[in-house]
Design a protein around this motif. Structure first.
Motif, PDB file in Angstrom:
ATOM      1  N   ALA A 152      22.140  84.994  79.634  1.00 57.84           N
ATOM      2  CA  ALA A 152      22.166  83.711  78.942  1.00 57.84           C
ATOM      3  C   ALA A 152      21.474  82.678  79.819  1.00 57.84           C
ATOM      4  N   THR A 153      20.619  81.881  79.228  1.00 59.48           N
ATOM      5  CA  THR A 153      19.883  80.886  79.992  1.00 59.48           C
ATOM      6  C   THR A 153      20.757  79.690  80.324  1.00 59.48           C
ATOM      7  N   THR A 154      20.469  79.052  81.439  1.00 61.24           N
ATOM      8  CA  THR A 154      21.192  77.841  81.824  1.00 61.24           C
ATOM      9  C   THR A 154      20.228  76.668  81.904  1.00 61.24           C
ATOM     10  N   THR A 155      20.763  75.514  81.595  1.00 65.38           N
ATOM     11  CA  THR A 155      20.032  74.269  81.751  1.00 65.38           C
ATOM     12  C   THR A 155      20.990  73.251  82.357  1.00 65.38           C
ATOM     13  N   ALA A 156      20.427  72.146  82.794  1.00 66.61           N
ATOM     14  CA  ALA A 156      21.245  71.042  83.310  1.00 66.61           C
ATOM     15  C   ALA A 156      21.208  69.912  82.296  1.00 66.61           C
ATOM     16  N   ASP A 157      22.327  69.236  82.133  1.00 67.39           N
ATOM     17  CA  ASP A 157      22.427  68.121  81.213  1.00 67.39           C
ATOM     18  C   ASP A 157      22.756  66.863  82.012  1.00 67.39           C
ATOM     19  N   ALA A 167      36.062  68.898  81.208  1.00 71.32           N
ATOM     20  CA  ALA A 167      36.758  70.043  80.615  1.00 71.32           C
ATOM     21  C   ALA A 167      35.734  71.063  80.137  1.00 71.32           C
ATOM     22  N   PHE A 168      35.912  72.317  80.533  1.00 75.61           N
ATOM     23  CA  PHE A 168      35.059  73.407  80.071  1.00 75.61           C
ATOM     24  C   PHE A 168      35.101  73.448  78.546  1.00 75.61           C
ATOM     25  N   SER A 169      33.935  73.600  77.910  1.00 74.37           N
ATOM     26  CA  SER A 169      33.867  73.564  76.452  1.00 74.37           C
ATOM     27  C   SER A 169      32.901  74.610  75.920  1.00 74.37           C
ATOM     28  N   MET A 170      33.178  75.095  74.718  1.00 74.74           N
ATOM     29  CA  MET A 170      32.287  76.017  74.015  1.00 74.74           C
ATOM     30  C   MET A 170      32.032  75.473  72.615  1.00 74.74           C
ATOM     31  N   ALA A 171      30.820  75.726  72.121  1.00 71.61           N
ATOM     32  CA  ALA A 171      30.452  75.330  70.759  1.00 71.61           C
ATOM     33  C   ALA A 171      29.328  76.240  70.290  1.00 71.61           C
ATOM     34  N   PHE A 172      29.175  76.329  68.976  1.00 69.80           N
ATOM     35  CA  PHE A 172      28.076  77.102  68.418  1.00 69.80           C
ATOM     36  C   PHE A 172      26.999  76.153  67.929  1.00 69.80           C
ATOM     37  N   GLU A 173      25.750  76.549  68.166  1.00 69.22           N
ATOM     38  CA  GLU A 173      24.578  75.800  67.721  1.00 69.22           C
ATOM     39  C   GLU A 173      23.812  76.706  66.757  1.00 69.22           C
ATOM     40  N   GLU A 174      23.657  76.263  65.523  1.00 70.89           N
ATOM     41  CA  GLU A 174      22.973  77.085  64.524  1.00 70.89           C
ATOM     42  C   GLU A 174      21.489  77.195  64.855  1.00 70.89           C
ATOM     43  N   VAL A 175      20.955  78.406  64.773  1.00 69.21           N
ATOM     44  CA  VAL A 175      19.525  78.679  64.959  1.00 69.21           C
ATOM     45  C   VAL A 175      19.102  79.661  63.868  1.00 69.21           C
ATOM     46  N   ASP A 176      17.789  79.839  63.677  1.00 71.20           N
ATOM     47  CA  ASP A 176      17.302  80.798  62.681  1.00 71.20           C
ATOM     48  C   ASP A 176      17.873  82.181  62.969  1.00 71.20           C
ATOM     49  N   GLY A 177      18.513  82.767  61.972  1.00 69.56           N
ATOM     50  CA  GLY A 177      19.021  84.122  62.091  1.00 69.56           C
ATOM     51  C   GLY A 177      20.367  84.247  62.766  1.00 69.56           C
ATOM     52  N   GLY A 178      20.992  83.126  63.144  1.00 65.71           N
ATOM     53  CA  GLY A 178      22.294  83.220  63.796  1.00 65.71           C
ATOM     54  C   GLY A 178      22.722  81.936  64.461  1.00 65.71           C
ATOM     55  N   ALA A 179      23.223  82.078  65.682  1.00 65.24           N
ATOM     56  CA  ALA A 179      23.728  80.916  66.418  1.00 65.24           C
ATOM     57  C   ALA A 179      23.651  81.194  67.914  1.00 65.24           C
ATOM     58  N   ASN A 180      23.621  80.131  68.675  1.00 62.35           N
ATOM     59  CA  ASN A 180      23.760  80.231  70.127  1.00 62.35           C
ATOM     60  C   ASN A 180      25.177  79.803  70.480  1.00 62.35           C
ATOM     61  N   LEU A 181      25.855  80.605  71.289  1.00 59.55           N
ATOM     62  CA  LEU A 181      27.130  80.183  71.852  1.00 59.55           C
ATOM     63  C   LEU A 181      26.781  79.364  73.080  1.00 59.55           C
ATOM     64  N   VAL A 182      27.117  78.080  73.056  1.00 58.00           N
ATOM     65  CA  VAL A 182      26.787  77.181  74.159  1.00 58.00           C
ATOM     66  C   VAL A 182      28.067  76.868  74.920  1.00 58.00           C
ATOM     67  N   MET A 183      28.036  77.128  76.218  1.00 56.70           N
ATOM     68  CA  MET A 183      29.164  76.827  77.097  1.00 56.70           C
ATOM     69  C   MET A 183      28.737  75.703  78.031  1.00 56.70           C
ATOM     70  N   GLY A 184      29.599  74.719  78.208  1.00 57.07           N
ATOM     71  CA  GLY A 184      29.268  73.593  79.057  1.00 57.07           C
ATOM     72  C   GLY A 184      30.402  73.244  79.994  1.00 57.07           C
ATOM     73  N   TRP A 185      30.026  72.939  81.243  1.00 57.74           N
ATOM     74  CA  TRP A 185      31.004  72.508  82.238  1.00 57.74           C
ATOM     75  C   TRP A 185      30.251  71.785  83.328  1.00 57.74           C
ATOM     76  N   GLY A 186      30.751  70.621  83.722  1.00 55.26           N
ATOM     77  CA  GLY A 186      29.980  69.787  84.637  1.00 55.26           C
ATOM     78  C   GLY A 186      28.675  69.465  83.925  1.00 55.26           C
ATOM     79  N   THR A 187      27.551  69.635  84.609  1.00 54.57           N
ATOM     80  CA  THR A 187      26.249  69.420  83.979  1.00 54.57           C
ATOM     81  C   THR A 187      25.589  70.734  83.570  1.00 54.57           C
ATOM     82  N   VAL A 188      26.270  71.859  83.782  1.00 55.15           N
ATOM     83  CA  VAL A 188      25.733  73.182  83.445  1.00 55.15           C
ATOM     84  C   VAL A 188      25.917  73.459  81.953  1.00 55.15           C
ATOM     85  N   ARG A 189      24.839  73.935  81.301  1.00 53.14           N
ATOM     86  CA  ARG A 189      24.901  74.378  79.919  1.00 53.14           C
ATOM     87  C   ARG A 189      24.361  75.808  79.873  1.00 53.14           C
ATOM     88  N   VAL A 190      25.125  76.700  79.281  1.00 50.18           N
ATOM     89  CA  VAL A 190      24.769  78.112  79.179  1.00 50.18           C
ATOM     90  C   VAL A 190      24.617  78.440  77.701  1.00 50.18           C
TER      91      VAL A 190
END
Length: 179
Positions: free
Chosen positions: A139-144, A150-173
């Motif tokens: 899974a790719t990481t980026t900085a925000d 608080a550690f958080s998870m959310a789904f982001e809709e994309v073509d053909g499915g979704a990305n499970l996005v995990m965020g904590w601090g400034t890290v986004r996976v």
């Protein structure tokens, strides 16, 4: 006199009953449970995937201190999160059958390894067994610029499915899931 004794006995019995039925509750969990699902709309009952997890908080600590690079992490707090797929999916290039799996990660620089494990009801990563892995995906990481305490998870809709996005601090996976 007989009525007074009977009334006194009744009052003592009521007091004892109240004391016996009193319940002591522990304080609130510091890492409350949360659920995220896709599709995320409450109007859609036919979900494709759901994750149940606990939300640890940084409280002045760093992500790398609580989820060390190169080590298997339970991806939350308390019990290992569980991800349920309601239909067959492809997770990061690996076909995964519908079912429920424990969710672990291995944090790294630039990418995290996401692990789906068939052993359920695991406390933390203490009893993690690599032999029960069903899938491992990068899974790719980026900085925000926004930091999440608080550690958080959310789904982001994309073509053909979704990305499970995990965020904590400034890290986004971001983990791609094709449905």
């Amino acid at each position: 006199m007989k009525k007074l004794v009977t009334l006194s006995f009744l009052m003592l019995a009521l007091l004892g009953t109240t004391y016996v039925s009193a319940q002591k509750f522990s304080g609130l969990d510091k890492s409350p449970m949360d659920i995220t699902a896709f599709p995320s709309s409450y109007k859609v009952a036919d979900k494709a995937v759901r994750v149940t997890y606990s939300r640890p908080q940084l409280k002045g600590r760093s992500v790398s201190e609580l989820a060390p690079a190169g080590e298997v992490w339970r991806t939350g707090a308390n019990e290992a999160p569980e991800i349920t797929f309601y239909k067959d999916v492809n997770v990061g290039g690996t076909d995964v059958k519908a079912g429920t799996y424990s969710l672990f990660t291995i944090p790294g620089e630039g990418e995290w390894t996401v692990i789906l494990n068939s052993n359920l009801n695991q406390w933390g990563a203490y009893s993690y067994d690599q032999k029960a892995d069903v899938a491992r995906a990068k899974a790719t990481t980026t900085a925000d610029s926004e930091s999440l305490d608080a550690f958080s998870m959310a789904f982001e809709e994309v073509d053909g499915g979704a990305n499970l996005v995990m965020g904590w601090g400034t890290v986004r996976v971001s983990l791609p899931i094709i449905m």
